[in-house]
Design an enzyme around this catalytic site. Structure first.
Site, short mmCIF file in Angstrom:
data_model
loop_
_atom_site.label_atom_id
_atom_site.label_comp_id
_atom_site.label_asym_id
_atom_site.label_seq_id
_atom_site.Cartn_x
_atom_site.Cartn_y
_atom_site.Cartn_z
N SER A 1 2.86 11.23 19.50
CA SER A 1 2.15 11.82 20.75
C SER A 1 2.40 11.23 22.04
CB SER A 1 0.84 12.19 20.31
OG SER A 1 -0.17 12.77 21.35
N TYR B 1 -7.73 8.53 17.97
CA TYR B 1 -6.48 9.39 18.10
C TYR B 1 -5.49 8.59 18.63
CZ TYR B 1 -3.07 13.13 18.52
OH TYR B 1 -1.86 13.80 18.33
#
Length: 253
Positions: free
Chosen positions: A137, A150
């Protein structure tokens, strides 16, 4: 890419399904996966190429390893493993608890690691262009408020790609990653549906638009191909230019 064997974790919807479609269109033989039964994705992909579905929970060591072993048994070999299964579970820092942490790290990190380990054990000497692709990501480079778990898990994926590329180089296994920006998927859709959110996000993306799963699929096919045979240890960010932007000094009129 035709007839090459690819196992893609978490691939019945969203980015994983976009990756599976891209490989299918190139004629690769596939094993797709979810922790829940699914026939729709396999039926769709089966019209494009040979496709098998294997149910497995990638948040456990046994689940991650068993998927790869079953995929190898089904296809006869695996040329590329795509670690994609992941989750986003975060709250404000003060509200984080251990179960929430475990959910994210078990799937986003542990699943990747032990699926990769099983894959590396099955790659035979002389296997040409074996590779692992890990979906990371932009959050591995730039933090997001109230996204501590996250962000940390995706930071771990970035370093896993680099470290595995060194550990597996002598086996001839390339390891790379893809860092998506904001992609329209079932996971992101609830947030994107809030009034004004899409407009605010698009205004901050240099290309001025959100990404689609197929934007990730094409990159995955490239990284698995012979054209990328000298690429290893890299994270390719596909984000419309998000991580390239520094703060602007321009005053709005």
């Amino acid at each position: 890419m035709k007839r090459r064997c690819v196992c893609i974790t978490g691939s019945t919807h969203g980015i994983g399904f976009g990756i599976a479609k891209a490989f299918a269109k190139e004629g690769a033989r596939l094993v797709i996966n979810s922790h829940q039964p699914d026939t729709e994705a396999a039926n769709y992909l089966g019209k494009l190429t040979e496709c098998h579905f294997v149910k497995a929970d990638l948040s456990s060591v046994d689940g991650a390893r068993s998927l790869v072993v079953q995929a190898h048994k089904t296809l006869g070999r695996i040329d590329t493993l795509v670690n994609n299964a992941g989750t986003f579970t975060d709250k404000a820092f003060a509200e984080i608890d251990e179960p929430m942490f475990n959910i994210a790290f078990n799937l986003n990190v542990k699943g990747y690691l032990f699926a990769s380990q099983a894959f590396s054990e099955l790659v035979q000497e002389g296997h040409e262009n074996a590779s692992i692709i890990c979906i990371g990501s932009t959050n591995s480079l730039a933090a997001e408020k109230n996204s501590v778990i996250y962000d940390s898990s995706k930071g771990a994926v970035l370093m896993m790609v680099r470290s595995l590329s060194l550990s597996l180089a002598e086996r001839g296994i390339r390891v790379n990653g893809i860092g998506p920006g904001i992609i329209e998927t079932p996971l992101t859709q609830p947030g994107l549906d809030h009034p004004g959110v899409r407009r605010v996000l698009e205004a901050q993306i240099p290309l001025g638009k959100l990404g689609k799963p197929e934007d990730i699929g094409g990159a995955a096919v490239f990284l698995a191909s012979e054209k990328a045979s000298y690429i290893s240890g890299q994270m390719l960010y596909i984000d419309g230019g998000i991580v390239a932007r520094q703060m602007s000094w321009e005053v709005s009129s």
